[in-house]
Design an enzyme around this catalytic site. Structure first.
Site, PDB file in Angstrom:
ATOM      1  N   CYS C 436     -29.900  18.688  32.362  1.00 25.54           N
ATOM      2  CA  CYS C 436     -29.445  17.943  33.535  1.00 25.54           C
ATOM      3  C   CYS C 436     -28.211  18.535  34.193  1.00 25.54           C
ATOM      4  CB  CYS C 436     -29.221  16.485  33.194  1.00 25.54           C
ATOM      5  SG  CYS C 436     -28.171  16.257  31.775  1.00 25.54           S
ATOM      6  N   HIS C 480     -25.939  12.304  30.344  1.00 24.34           N
ATOM      7  CA  HIS C 480     -26.616  12.760  31.560  1.00 24.34           C
ATOM      8  C   HIS C 480     -25.572  13.194  32.593  1.00 24.34           C
ATOM      9  CE1 HIS C 480     -30.072  13.231  34.042  1.00 24.34           C
ATOM     10  NE2 HIS C 480     -29.762  12.269  34.901  1.00 24.34           N
ATOM     11  N   ASP C 496     -30.178  12.214  41.831  1.00 27.99           N
ATOM     12  CA  ASP C 496     -30.364  12.782  40.490  1.00 27.99           C
ATOM     13  C   ASP C 496     -31.394  13.879  40.547  1.00 27.99           C
ATOM     14  OD1 ASP C 496     -30.646  13.424  37.898  1.00 27.99           O
ATOM     15  OD2 ASP C 496     -30.995  11.363  37.192  1.00 27.99           O
TER      16      ASP C 496
END
Lengths: 332, 305, 688
Positions: C436, C480, C496
């Site tokens: 991520c 994350h 995201d």
């Protein structure tokens, strides 16, 4: 100057301590009157946290600060658990004495300077058990005991008996710190225990004394048992040790050896046999003489100012003589 | 049982007048397998009673008069050198009988006393390393003068404990006394006493004793009595566990003698003075002997139920 | 012999202590067990030489006890202490006053003291220190297993205390242990009352905390590979309990750090431009920037128990509206505590998932939020500017970038290749494999390259819902990173990029995506979390976690506030005197209870029923003026009475006979007969 002040302070402190002790002992006397047997209970048990207990509380404070500073919830729990334990331990310590029956039995008489044996008897009832109970008299060693499986425990405590006469060992101290040693429960009791203390025997020249003071003028009677006197014919029951084996071996028949212990001799122990000595010294020497004469199996009489014991022997006479010596001149 | 006892008491009553209770207690003591000590002033009929007892039991008995010059060997027996066989042979003393009448036991020296008491305790004697068993049953009826009389060696407490009972006979009842005065020689009647019991009877009774029941309530009473002697200020010596056992054994025998299979508090009360008096010692009495019956006080101060 | 010996005379004391105190065998074994039991849980944390030192001292003490060695002399002791001190300084250096080293000193102190036990007092000292060491363990861990273990430890130490005060003749392990257990059990109610009610004080001074090197969690900066490392760990980051409904799973973005400063490789925090805003419910002042936030839509209230992070930022759902007074929100919406989180930290928060913030253009300095070092990743810069030219709105440009991630061959993986000096370029055009943080970092870079204000946000996403208590457990592998871009009139918007590449990561959680990855959970060799594939074991694990949550929430985080709530629920308004009264009252209650059980004299056996009836009868007779004498048997009494009062003879005879039968003949009491006796006694009292 400084030294003066210091010693002045010390004297003052000592006086204070004495006064306080006297006060306390008077109070104890009123609180726990003398009795032959005492059941321990709330009216005669004292209890305080002892030094270890104070240390433990200090530890708890430290732990509490630790728990506060590290914000450890379980730390608080631990501190409170131990606090509870501390509070409970006081009750448990009390419980370790309460309900106990205490008595003491008189031991046998002793001579001054020896240690008198006091048998303290602890009894329990019911299921409660008692552990690590320490018993002592002033000046004696502590004796620890348990009543776990046994219902009754007899403990011998030896207390130095210094002076002749009736001896009382003082107050019995019975003490315990069980289970955790954080608090101390104790009781002081006068069990009305008394035993007779004979004068301390002091050796003296008995032969000379008897020779120079005896009217009959017999000599050497004390060691009579040792000197061969003659033979007589054997009678059933005579000690085999005294059979004249040599004679028997020669085939001249069975004879018993006789020794010059003259059973009819009497010895008089008199107060004025020791003109240069004071009362206690005289009694000590007379006491020693009584022991010697009794061991030799000779009749002896005792003459003290105002007291006359006719010559005799045997355990009753022996007791009587020593008793007179022990109690001579003492108030009843 | 009771009838036999009554018969025996009647028989002995011929020579010892008006002393039924003492006779019964003496019988109780012998049935219980214990040794009996009779203590009274001279001339009260101690010896007569003990001889009468011996006769009614039909046991082999020997009478030993204890004197100050009596030696242990005189009662136990001696090993005598036999010149023909050149060895020692043991000649049994008077102790080897079922019943011993030990007269005036406190006249003799402690040494001889302890020889007798050891035999009583162990049922056997050792001479020169050899052990000889005494016959069974083995009873000792000892008599002694009160201690206050001079020229005596009092038995120590530990040895008094070996006698199951101590009896005092006491002065006779006026009526009995009168009869004594009328009859010229009461002692001569001893010859006419019949045997009522046998050694087997005694062994039989001893077997039954253990089966006499004692309930919890009764045992509680006995324990209260015993505890009282141990705790009360008046006693410097409490009853020992052996003393307590002796008390129960005597009470059981007493119950059995009255054909009962259970012990009543009355039984305990009856036998207690005989069993306990010589085992107790009061505080005020340092010599260990006292005319007063402490056990009577005990009975009056401990409640039955 | 003057006076009574109320105070023990000195001479007596000396008499007892003149010999070296020899600790009784049982107590010695208990003592060793205590020392070992408190050292054991520390062993994993201690330097090896320290454990060795402890073992050495204990062995030495055993040898001394067995008589195979004498007590060490002064020199040896001095050498031991000096060596210890030197090693301590070597080991901990400047951290010599840290908690770790203090605990080390404590443990070595205990074991050294073992070698110097000359008096009973010394033994006691060791035992006291053992108790203290338990607190030290609680600094590190207060989990249920540790609590259970420590309870056993306390039992052992208390047994040692008891054993020390028992005579050697009558010791039995069972009796000692049972007594210790009983006393501890009896202290439990007192402990509970004090725990619930005793006023909690805030720390008196700040304590040195343990080193944070071992703690896993988000760090202050983010560079490629950082968050991927966290996925190796299954450790709990925090637990959440929602008050009411839980937001949809893919909306569970636990916002942590706001990173707006990029140096070409690493994202860092920027500088504050405005004062932070307190978010307590009764806040007095509100900052201008805060007043402009518009909250809309649903409101979510929840409680979070955060594991210690040794940082001061905490995690909330965006956008928090109410927090308690221990926290504040910074201008960049990062929420912080005033003190670092060194203990488990529980807080309540209220958040709205729909909001509008910084909608006004003036609110943000565009330049700093779109700054990129000019020469760091030239290819990406070029790519962004080209793409930007094709789109007229910010939204469509962002979507185009996401589309690029989706369309091209980008892979979501835990073990991406290492990146060099221009990580964005390398990732976008060469490796195309990343976690991520790679996507978030590249996306934000591209946004900035196109002049759009944007920043990276790190935190956690998702979590695991425990079906038994409805709590959500967020673990380290849920860590994350995502982006926020600023759009005119909409303000800051979360984007995201990972969702574009691996939508399952957002919709179903990390473990659903990375199950097969070798690096996933590679740190948790023995952990229960590895057992998620077995249905039964997973169920068990969830149940255990439920208990653990309750433990954390209600025991470990029982603080001043919960105490306040608890107290006011029970006793109404809280005042100082009231608390003291309640505590004292409870103490008195416990003491009274214990006193009742303890002070009761041993009971003598009660008389049997027949005897009690007969006594009643006698009491009645006494009241009539005819008492039974002490020592008079029932039969004698009957005899006497029949002479005094002949009309009573018959009924009295009956009673006496039944009683005699019951008390002295029958060994087993017959209830029928007892009733009969009772009847007779009652009748006698009525008729006479």
């Amino acid at each position: 100057m400084g030294i003066d002040a210091g010693s002045g302070y010390r004297v003052w402190y000592q006086n204070l301590l004495d006064a306080w002790q006297q006060r306390f002992s008077g109070w104890v006397l009123r609180k726990i009157p003398p009795a032959r047997n005492i059941v321990l209970g709330h009216e005669n048990i004292f209890i305080i946290p002892n030094r270890q207990g104070v240390g433990f509380v200090f530890l708890l404070v430290l732990m509490f600060i630790g728990a506060v500073n590290y914000e450890a919830s379980l730390g608080f729990a631990l501190v409170f658990l131990l606090l509870g334990m501390f509070v409970l331990s006081i009750f448990y310590t009390y419980r370790n004495l309460s309900g106990l029956h205490v008595t003491a039995t008189p031991g046998s008489s002793v001579f001054a300077g020896e240690k008198a044996e006091v048998t303290v008897i602890l009894n329990r009832h019911g299921k409660r058990i008692y552990e690590n109970i320490r018993v002592s008299f002033p000046g004696s060693r502590e004796v620890a005991t348990d009543l776990v499986t046994e219902k009754e425990q007899r403990i011998s405590v030896f207390v130095p008996a210094k002076k002749r006469g009736y001896f009382s060992p003082g107050r019995l101290r019975i003490e315990t710190t069980f289970p955790f040693g954080l608090s101390q429960a104790w009781s002081l009791m006068d069990l009305k225990f008394r035993c007779l203390v004979y004068p301390q025997p002091v050796e003296c020249d008995l032969d000379w004394l008897l020779n120079s003071h005896q009217q009959s003028g017999n000599t050497n009677i004390v060691r009579g048992n040792d000197d061969f006197y003659g033979l007589r014919s054997y009678v059933a029951g005579d000690s085999l040790k005294h059979v004249a084996w040599k004679v028997l071996a020669r085939g001249q028949g069975m004879y018993t050896k006789e020794y010059s212990s003259n059973r009819d001799d009497k010895a008089w122990l008199r107060w004025d046999m020791f003109p240069d000595l004071d009362t206690e010294q005289r009694l000590s020497r007379l006491c020693w003489c009584v022991l010697q004469l009794d061991a030799a199996g000779i009749d002896y009489g005792l003459e003290l100012p105002g007291i006359v014991l006719q010559p005799s022997r045997g355990p009753v006479h022996y007791d009587k003589a020593l008793r007179e010596l022990a109690l001579f001149g003492l108030p009843a | 049982m009771q009838s036999k006892v009554d018969e025996t008491v009647a028989e002995i009553g011929k020579v010892v007048l008006g002393k039924d209770k003492q006779i019964r207690l003496a019988l109780c003591c012998l049935f219980a397998g214990g040794h009996l000590l009779m203590e009274d002033k001279p001339g009260m009929g101690k010896t007569t009673l003990s001889q009468a007892l011996a006769r009614t039991f039909g046991l082999q008995y020997s009478r030993i008069q204890f004197t100050s010059d009596l030696l242990p060997a005189d009662i136990i027996g001696v090993s005598i050198y036999d010149q023909s066989t050149s060895s020692f042979t043991f000649h049994k003393g008077p102790l080897f009988k079922n019943l011993i009448l030990a007269d005036e036991i406190n006249r003799t020296t402690p040494k001889t006393q302890s020889a007798l008491l050891e035999a009583m305790e162990e049922g056997r004697v050792s001479v020169d390393g050899t052990t000889y068993a005494l016959p069974h049953p083995f009873f000792v009826i000892a008599t002694q003068n009160p201690v206050s009389f001079s020229g005596t060696y009092p038995l120590p407490e530990s040895q008094l404990d070996r006698f199951l009972m101590r009896l005092t006979i006491g002065y006779p009842h006026p009526q009995a006394e009168r009869e004594l005065l009328i009859n010229t020689d009461q002692r001569a009647n001893l010859e006419f006493i019949n045997q009522c019991l046998s050694g087997e009877d005694v062994i039989e009774v001893q077997k039954k004793i253990a089966k006499v029941k004692a309930t919890d309530t009764l045992l509680d009473y006995v324990q209260r009595l015993v505890a009282y002697t141990r705790q009360d200020d008046k006693f410097s010596f409490g009853l020992s566990p052996r003393g307590a056992q002796a008390l129960m054994r005597s009470a059981r025998t007493w119950a059995l003698m009255h054909d009962r299979q259970h012990v009543l508090p009355e039984d305990v009360k009856t036998v207690l003075p005989a069993v306990a008096d010589h085992r107790l010692r009061s505080v005020s009495d340092t010599s260990g002997r006292s005319g007063e019956s402490w056990s009577q006080r005990l009975l009056n101060e401990v409640d039955v139920v | 012999m003057r006076g009574f010996h109320f105070f023990r005379k000195k001479s007596d004391a000396r008499l007892r202590n003149q010999d070296y105190y020899r600790i009784p065998r049982f107590a010695f074994v208990w003592l060793l067990a205590s020392v070992v039991s408190v050292i054991l849980p520390h062993v994993a944390r201690l330097p090896l030489w320290l454990t060795g030192m402890c073992a050495l001292c204990i062995t030495g003490r055993i040898l001394v006890y067995q008589g195979r060695m004498s007590y060490p002399g002064k020199q040896i002791k001095a050498i031991l202490v000096l060596t210890m001190a030197a090693l301590m300084v070597l080991q901990f250096g400047r951290d010599v006053f840290s908690t770790d080293s203090m605990v080390g000193v404590l443990l070595v102190g205990i074991t050294l003291k073992l070698l110097e036990m000359h008096r009973k007092r010394d033994v006691l000292m060791v035992l006291y220190l053992c108790y203290f060491t338990i607190i030290a363990e609680f600094i590190y861990s207060q989990s249920i297993p540790i609590a259970i273990y420590m309870t056993i430890s306390i039992l052992v130490i208390s047994s040692a205390m008891i054993s020390l005060n028992q005579t050697p003749e009558h010791q039995s392990v069972r009796r000692t242990l049972r007594l210790a257990g009983l006393i501890l059990l009896q202290s439990a109610p007192l402990m509970m009352a004090f725990f619930l009610l005793f006023p909690r004080i805030s720390p008196l001074w700040s304590v040195p905390v343990q080193s944070n090197s071992s703690v896993t969690g988000l760090s202050e900066t983010m560079s490629p590979g950082d968050i991927g490392d966290l996925a190796r760990s299954g450790e709990v980051a925090f637990r959440v309990q929602f008050n009411g409904e839980m937001p949809p799973f893919n909306e569970l973005y636990w916002r942590g750090l706001t990173l707006d400063n990029f140096n070409g490789r690493e994202w860092r925090r920027g500088i504050d431009r405005d004062r932070p805003q307190r978010l307590s419910a009764d806040r007095q002042e509100e900052m201008g920037w805060f007043r402009e936030i518009e909250y809309t839509g649903r409101r979510y209230a929840y409680n979070i128990i955060l594991e210690p992070t040794f940082q001061n930022w905490i995690f909330t759902l965006q956008m928090p509206s109410i927090l308690d007074e221990r926290m504040r929100m910074r201008r960049d919406f990062q929420v912080e505590t005033f003190r670092r989180v060194t203990q488990r930290f529980s807080y309540d928060a209220t958040s709205y998932l729909e909001f509008a913030a910084d909608t006004d253009q003036r609110a943000i300095p565009r330049r700093s939020f779109s700054f990129i070092p000019g020469d760091s990743n030239p290819r990406a810069l070029e790519f962004a500017q080209e793409l930007r030219a094709q789109h007229d709105s910010t939204e469509s440009f962002a979507n185009a970038v996401l589309e690029h991630f989706r369309e091209e061959e980008f892979f979501y993986t835990l073990s991406p290749p290492l990146l060099g000096d221009a990580p964005v370029d390398e990732f976008l055009f060469e490796t195309r494999e990343g976690f991520c943080e790679h996507f978030a970092s590249s996306f934000t870079y591209l946004m900035r390259a196109a002049g759009i204000p944007s920043r990276v946000v790190t935190g956690y996403q998702g979590g695991e819902v425990n079906p038994y208590d409805g709590t959500l457990t967020v673990r380290q592998y849920d860590a994350h990173a995502w982006s926020e871009i600023w759009i005119q009139d909409r303000g800051w918007v979360r984007v995201d990029p990972t969702a574009a590449v691996a939508p399952d990561r957002i919709n179903r959680g990390t473990d659903s995506v990375l199950q097969e990855d070798n690096n996933f959970l590679s740190d948790e060799v023995f952990s229960l979390i590895r057992l998620r594939n077995s249905l039964f074991l997973n169920d068990l694990r969830l149940r255990l976690e439920m208990i653990d949550y309750a433990w954390n929430r209600f025991v470990l985080n029982y603080d001043q506030e919960s105490q306040f709530r608890f107290f006011s629920n029970l006793f109404g308004e809280v005042t100082r005197t009231k608390i003291i009264m309640v505590l004292l009252g409870f103490l008195a209650l416990v003491v009274a209870f214990v006193a009742f059980t303890v002070f009761r004299q041993p009971a003598y056996s009660k008389a049997p029923p027949a005897t009690r009836l007969y006594r009643k009868f006698c009491a009645y007779m006494a009241s009539q003026g005819f008492p039974r004498n002490i020592g008079e048997t029932p039969m004698d009494y009957l005899q006497r009475m029949s002479e005094v009062n002949p009309q009573w003879t018959a009924p009295m005879k009956e009673i006496t006979q039944i009683y005699n039968e019951l008390a002295f003949v029958n060994t087993e009491a017959d209830p029928e007969q007892i009733r009969y006796l009772e009847h007779k006694v009652r009748k006698f009292r009525l008729l006479n």
